[in-house]
Motif scaffolding. Structure first.
Motif, PDB file in Angstrom:
ATOM      1  N   THR A 189       0.874  -1.175   0.000  1.00 13.49           N
ATOM      2  CA  THR A 189       0.000   0.000   0.000  1.00 13.49           C
ATOM      3  C   THR A 189       0.906   1.218   0.000  1.00 13.49           C
ATOM      4  O   THR A 189       2.019   1.164   0.533  1.00 13.49           O
ATOM      5  N   SER A 190       0.407   2.310  -0.591  1.00 14.25           N
ATOM      6  CA  SER A 190       1.321   3.448  -0.756  1.00 14.25           C
ATOM      7  C   SER A 190       1.523   4.223   0.539  1.00 14.25           C
ATOM      8  O   SER A 190       2.225   5.212   0.572  1.00 14.25           O
ATOM      9  N   GLY A 191       0.908   3.778   1.608  1.00 17.79           N
ATOM     10  CA  GLY A 191       1.257   4.337   2.912  1.00 17.79           C
ATOM     11  C   GLY A 191       0.729   5.737   3.159  1.00 17.79           C
ATOM     12  O   GLY A 191       1.367   6.529   3.831  1.00 17.79           O
ATOM     13  N   THR A 192      -0.462   6.055   2.590  1.00 14.59           N
ATOM     14  CA  THR A 192      -1.073   7.350   2.904  1.00 14.59           C
ATOM     15  C   THR A 192      -1.286   7.424   4.416  1.00 14.59           C
ATOM     16  O   THR A 192      -1.191   8.477   5.026  1.00 14.59           O
ATOM     17  N   THR A 193      -1.581   6.272   4.995  1.00 10.17           N
ATOM     18  CA  THR A 193      -1.748   6.212   6.439  1.00 10.17           C
ATOM     19  C   THR A 193      -0.879   5.062   6.957  1.00 10.17           C
ATOM     20  O   THR A 193      -1.018   3.932   6.505  1.00 10.17           O
ATOM     21  N   PHE A 241       3.481   0.177 -10.872  1.00  7.49           N
ATOM     22  CA  PHE A 241       3.730  -0.130  -9.454  1.00  7.49           C
ATOM     23  C   PHE A 241       2.551   0.276  -8.580  1.00  7.49           C
ATOM     24  O   PHE A 241       2.573   0.081  -7.373  1.00  7.49           O
ATOM     25  N   HIS A 242       1.512   0.880  -9.159  1.00  2.89           N
ATOM     26  CA  HIS A 242       0.352   1.285  -8.364  1.00  2.89           C
ATOM     27  C   HIS A 242      -0.774   0.261  -8.570  1.00  2.89           C
ATOM     28  O   HIS A 242      -1.488   0.302  -9.564  1.00  2.89           O
ATOM     29  N   ALA A 243      -0.888  -0.672  -7.631  1.00  2.00           N
ATOM     30  CA  ALA A 243      -1.928  -1.699  -7.693  1.00  2.00           C
ATOM     31  C   ALA A 243      -1.999  -2.336  -9.085  1.00  2.00           C
ATOM     32  O   ALA A 243      -3.049  -2.368  -9.728  1.00  2.00           O
ATOM     33  N   THR A 270     -14.864   7.066 -16.824  1.00  2.00           N
ATOM     34  CA  THR A 270     -15.338   5.953 -16.001  1.00  2.00           C
ATOM     35  C   THR A 270     -14.673   6.068 -14.641  1.00  2.00           C
ATOM     36  O   THR A 270     -13.480   5.834 -14.504  1.00  2.00           O
ATOM     37  N   HIS A 271     -15.464   6.481 -13.656  1.00  2.00           N
ATOM     38  CA  HIS A 271     -14.944   6.666 -12.299  1.00  2.00           C
ATOM     39  C   HIS A 271     -15.001   5.326 -11.573  1.00  2.00           C
ATOM     40  O   HIS A 271     -16.006   4.619 -11.658  1.00  2.00           O
ATOM     41  N   ALA A 272     -13.926   4.974 -10.904  1.00  2.00           N
ATOM     42  CA  ALA A 272     -13.896   3.681 -10.209  1.00  2.00           C
ATOM     43  C   ALA A 272     -13.249   3.851  -8.844  1.00  2.00           C
ATOM     44  O   ALA A 272     -12.440   4.760  -8.640  1.00  2.00           O
ATOM     45  N   TRP A 273     -13.645   2.986  -7.934  1.00  6.86           N
ATOM     46  CA  TRP A 273     -13.057   3.005  -6.589  1.00  6.86           C
ATOM     47  C   TRP A 273     -12.341   1.672  -6.343  1.00  6.86           C
ATOM     48  O   TRP A 273     -12.819   0.614  -6.792  1.00  6.86           O
ATOM     49  N   MET A 275      -8.687  -0.254  -4.035  1.00  6.34           N
ATOM     50  CA  MET A 275      -7.518  -0.158  -3.154  1.00  6.34           C
ATOM     51  C   MET A 275      -6.497  -1.188  -3.615  1.00  6.34           C
ATOM     52  O   MET A 275      -6.853  -2.167  -4.266  1.00  6.34           O
ATOM     53  N   THR A 276      -5.255  -0.997  -3.201  1.00  4.67           N
ATOM     54  CA  THR A 276      -4.236  -2.018  -3.418  1.00  4.67           C
ATOM     55  C   THR A 276      -4.775  -3.355  -2.895  1.00  4.67           C
ATOM     56  O   THR A 276      -4.581  -4.406  -3.503  1.00  4.67           O
ATOM     57  N   GLU A 277      -5.487  -3.276  -1.771  1.00  4.80           N
ATOM     58  CA  GLU A 277      -6.022  -4.474  -1.108  1.00  4.80           C
ATOM     59  C   GLU A 277      -7.123  -5.162  -1.908  1.00  4.80           C
ATOM     60  O   GLU A 277      -7.483  -6.297  -1.621  1.00  4.80           O
ATOM     61  N   SER A 317     -20.540   9.237  -8.278  1.00  4.35           N
ATOM     62  CA  SER A 317     -20.429   8.362  -7.104  1.00  4.35           C
ATOM     63  C   SER A 317     -19.178   7.494  -7.270  1.00  4.35           C
ATOM     64  O   SER A 317     -18.548   7.511  -8.329  1.00  4.35           O
ATOM     65  N   GLN A 318     -18.843   6.735  -6.239  1.00  5.21           N
ATOM     66  CA  GLN A 318     -17.696   5.829  -6.361  1.00  5.21           C
ATOM     67  C   GLN A 318     -18.089   4.600  -7.168  1.00  5.21           C
ATOM     68  O   GLN A 318     -17.248   3.785  -7.502  1.00  5.21           O
ATOM     69  N   GLY A 319     -19.366   4.474  -7.477  1.00  5.13           N
ATOM     70  CA  GLY A 319     -19.793   3.417  -8.382  1.00  5.13           C
ATOM     71  C   GLY A 319     -20.503   2.279  -7.690  1.00  5.13           C
ATOM     72  O   GLY A 319     -20.682   2.265  -6.470  1.00  5.13           O
ATOM     73  N   GLY A 337     -11.465   1.674   5.649  1.00  5.11           N
ATOM     74  CA  GLY A 337     -11.079   3.001   6.162  1.00  5.11           C
ATOM     75  C   GLY A 337     -11.781   4.120   5.400  1.00  5.11           C
ATOM     76  O   GLY A 337     -11.512   5.289   5.616  1.00  5.11           O
ATOM     77  N   ASP A 338     -12.698   3.759   4.502  1.00  8.32           N
ATOM     78  CA  ASP A 338     -13.454   4.770   3.756  1.00  8.32           C
ATOM     79  C   ASP A 338     -14.857   4.878   4.347  1.00  8.32           C
ATOM     80  O   ASP A 338     -15.472   3.875   4.706  1.00  8.32           O
ATOM     81  N   VAL A 339     -15.349   6.103   4.428  1.00  7.44           N
ATOM     82  CA  VAL A 339     -16.630   6.365   5.076  1.00  7.44           C
ATOM     83  C   VAL A 339     -17.617   6.921   4.053  1.00  7.44           C
ATOM     84  O   VAL A 339     -17.253   7.768   3.237  1.00  7.44           O
ATOM     85  N   ASP A 352     -15.618  10.536   2.930  1.00  6.26           N
ATOM     86  CA  ASP A 352     -14.308  10.771   3.520  1.00  6.26           C
ATOM     87  C   ASP A 352     -13.535   9.486   3.709  1.00  6.26           C
ATOM     88  O   ASP A 352     -14.105   8.408   3.646  1.00  6.26           O
ATOM     89  N   ARG A 353     -12.240   9.642   4.010  1.00 11.07           N
ATOM     90  CA  ARG A 353     -11.492   8.550   4.612  1.00 11.07           C
ATOM     91  C   ARG A 353     -11.707   8.695   6.116  1.00 11.07           C
ATOM     92  O   ARG A 353     -11.802   9.830   6.611  1.00 11.07           O
ATOM     93  N   ALA A 354     -11.739   7.581   6.823  1.00  7.24           N
ATOM     94  CA  ALA A 354     -12.013   7.652   8.259  1.00  7.24           C
ATOM     95  C   ALA A 354     -11.094   8.683   8.935  1.00  7.24           C
ATOM     96  O   ALA A 354     -11.527   9.454   9.780  1.00  7.24           O
ATOM     97  N   GLY A 364       0.025  10.424  -6.315  1.00  7.54           N
ATOM     98  CA  GLY A 364      -0.715  11.594  -6.779  1.00  7.54           C
ATOM     99  C   GLY A 364      -2.002  11.905  -6.038  1.00  7.54           C
ATOM    100  O   GLY A 364      -2.853  12.607  -6.551  1.00  7.54           O
ATOM    101  N   LYS A 365      -2.147  11.384  -4.814  1.00  7.14           N
ATOM    102  CA  LYS A 365      -3.357  11.725  -4.044  1.00  7.14           C
ATOM    103  C   LYS A 365      -3.053  12.901  -3.113  1.00  7.14           C
ATOM    104  O   LYS A 365      -1.907  13.084  -2.717  1.00  7.14           O
ATOM    105  N   PHE A 366      -4.119  13.602  -2.695  1.00  9.61           N
ATOM    106  CA  PHE A 366      -3.919  14.678  -1.724  1.00  9.61           C
ATOM    107  C   PHE A 366      -3.359  14.081  -0.439  1.00  9.61           C
ATOM    108  O   PHE A 366      -3.881  13.084   0.068  1.00  9.61           O
TER     109      PHE A 366
END
Ligand code: ADP
Length: 551
Positions: free
Chosen positions: A191-195, A236-238, A329-332, A334-336, A361-363, A419-421, A434-436, A525-527
């Motif tokens: 995982t890219s370790g945002t958290t 290297f991203h998922a 095409t918006h998609a949601w 995770m690496t997981e 929406s996230q789809g 971890g997504d809300v 949001d993210r939690a 490239g995420k905030f």
């Protein structure tokens, strides 16, 4: 009763055999900047894949040893994608945008035995090596650096350096591919370790195969042999969102940007190679949009732009549709989750303005992926489109654990906690707020940072906006809006707040505003809101404070 059906294992080897023979005349094209692009047929790729497997075996790669890649998106990276899992070893894609010690931590944690490195990345990789003691072989792909001393510095006691092309030239053109258990490891990605610290996800052959089939479905990207796919999302991203393997299964061509990732180069490549599907995070398509508006470009070959990794602002989607006739095409995911978790196509029969709430929406939960929402106390909430909770998912391409890391807090009764809300409706549509970790709790009520960002980014003078929660004496927490104005635009916090007030309740309007040059970004490239919060805590953000809105 047993079935009568053959038990053919679902492996990367099977995808490789199919793609490189049945679609042997298809091509992977790699951008070479101003020089002509490099072209390779899938048949040639098949032969080079066998050579690479033979070469790796001659270096002692066996069983489930990990072979890392430190590479851009290109034909050689695709060869590694195919050869390493097919020979029974484990492909480990390393993120070139992380700091040297983080990459070193990840390579050591995974015990990478050999790493294939793009020559243009050698100076970066030289900084990683001191932190990556398990690496015994460095294989350099592409013309070496002008500075020979860089190459010398890579070798060391117990570690040797090789040329990728020399190794392939010396290896036989066929390989005795082993029979593999479809449940064995094919590839791993951290995982890219945002958290928190990066965690390793290990994909199986089976999960990779199923996910690749899924990506080809009409409810995903409808990939066929008529497509030419350009993954701008790094390999290297998922796993480049599964598109490289999906291309082999469907017989679609691949157009790889290599290190030429700026908007002008991306647009030129899409034009000359008649790309039909592009894929990248929102910041990529925002940059391309700005370029198209000033410099123009012919995107008539494009069928869609796949976009995920973080929320795609509505204003960007509408701009592509209105100005260029392209439905994104918006998609949601995770690496997981390999990563496809949900994909935002409007349901059949929905037309006109009514398509937008679905597209932004996230789809809808994608086939095989199950989802549910849970409350803070872990109780399951209704999927009614109203209840807000943490999204949990499970399915045959969702990870059930992490590599050598128990992380019990990430799992709940056999479900992965994302971890997504947000909300989930009866039809399976996910709408994240949001993210939690980013949730803003103000006076006991939740404020969605994603919603405020989405509205703010629709203002013509706003290039980017990130909203974070900051401590507040009266309300516990209040939103702070960090805004990057469009170059040359003059805009005030008062103006932005009244713009926001047209769409969100008054009590949610931020009183703290900060104008910044750029929103800090993660390696993909995420905030990076943690950095903004740290900057605020350290008093490094210049903040204008307006009077609180009346409650
Ligand atoms: P990391 O967790 O380290 O950022 P990932 O790339 O695996 O690495 O990120 C997964 C997360 O990215 C998701 O949990 C979610 O928060 C966010 N994400 C992915 N796609 C979207 C999307 N379409 N909308 C909003 N958030 C998204």
């Amino acid at each position: 009763m047993d079935s009568t059906i053959m038990d053919s294992p679902l492996t990367v080897t099977a995808m490789m055999r199919y793609g490189t023979t049945i679609f042997g005349d298809r091509e992977v094209v790699t951008c070479a900047g101003d020089a002509p692009s490099r072209r390779r047929t899938y048949a040639a790729l098949g032969e080079r894949t066998a050579r690479l497997a033979g070469a790796l075996r001659s270096l002692g790669v066996d069983a489930d040893q990990r072979v890392g890649t430190f590479m851009w998106n290109n034909a050689e990276h695709l060869e590694a994608y195919v050869a390493i899992p097919s020979m029974g070893a484990v492909l480990h894609t390393l993120n070139i945008r992380l700091s040297a010690d983080q990459v070193g931590y990840i390579a050591t944690h995974a015990e990478d035995y050999a790493v294939i490195v793009d020559a243009s990345l050698l100076p970066l990789f030289a900084k990683v090596l001191p932190h990556a003691q398990t690496v015994k072989h460095v294989i350099v792909s592409g013309a070496g650096p002008a500075d020979e001393s860089v190459l010398d510095s890579l070798a060391g006691p117990g570690r040797s350096v090789h040329s990728y092309e020399d190794l392939l030239a010396a290896a036989p053109g066929t390989f005795d591919w082993p029979e593999l258990d479809e449940r064995s490891a094919a590839a791993m990605c951290y995982t890219s370790g945002t958290t928190g610290l990066p965690k390793g996800v290990v994909y199986s052959h089976r999960s990779t195969y199923l996910h690749s089939l899924g990506a080809c479905l009409g409810n995903a990207f409808g990939i066929t042999e008529r497509d030419r796919i350009m993954p701008v999302v790094p390999q290297f991203h998922a796993n480049a969102w599964g598109l490289a393997y999906a291309a082999l299964l469907a017989g679609a061509g691949l157009v790889m940007p290599d290190r030429f990732m700026v908007p002008a180069a991306i647009v030129k490549l899409m034009e000359t190679e008649k790309v039909t599907i592009g894929a990248g995070v929102p910041t990529i398509w925002q940059g391309v949009l700005a370029h198209l508006r000033t410099a123009g470009g012919d995107l008539s070959s494009l069928r869609t732009l796949v976009c995920g990794g973080s929320a795609l602002p509505e204003v960007v989607q509408r701009a592509y549709a209105d100005e260029f006739g392209i439905v994104m095409t918006h998609a949601w995911g995770m690496t997981e989750t390999s990563p496809l978790g949900s994909i935002a196509h409007e349901p059949a029969g929905v037309t006109g303005e009514a398509v937008w709430p679905y597209r932004v929406s996230q789809g809808r939960l994608f086939c095989t992926v199950e989802g549910r929402l849970t409350s803070d106390s872990g109780e399951v909430l209704p999927s009614d489109g109203k209840a807000v909770g943490e999204l949990e998912v499970r399915g045959p391409w969702v990870t059930g654990s992490y590599y050598l890391d128990d992380a019990p807090e990430k799992f709940h009764d056999g479900w992965l906690r994302t971890g997504d809300v947000g909300t989930l409706d009866e039809a399976g549509f996910i709408r994240l707020t949001d993210r939690a970790k980013d949730v803003i709790k103000s006076g006991g009520e939740w404020i969605s940072s994603m919603e405020l960002e989405n509205v703010l980014m629709a203002h013509p003078s706003v290039a980017e906006a990130a909203v974070i929660g900051v401590p507040d004496e009266q309300w516990g927490e209040r939103p702070l809006a960090a805004v990057v104005p469009v170059a040359g635009a003059v805009v005030t916090p008062e103006e932005l707040r009244s713009f926001l007030g047209e769409q969100v309740p008054r009590w949610q309007l931020p009183e703290r505003w900060s104008f910044i040059d750029e929103v800090p970004k993660t390696s993909v490239g995420k905030f990076k809101k943690t950095t903004l919060r740290e900057q605020y805590a350290a008093g490094e953000l210049q903040v204008t404070r307006l009077e609180p809105p009346p409650r």
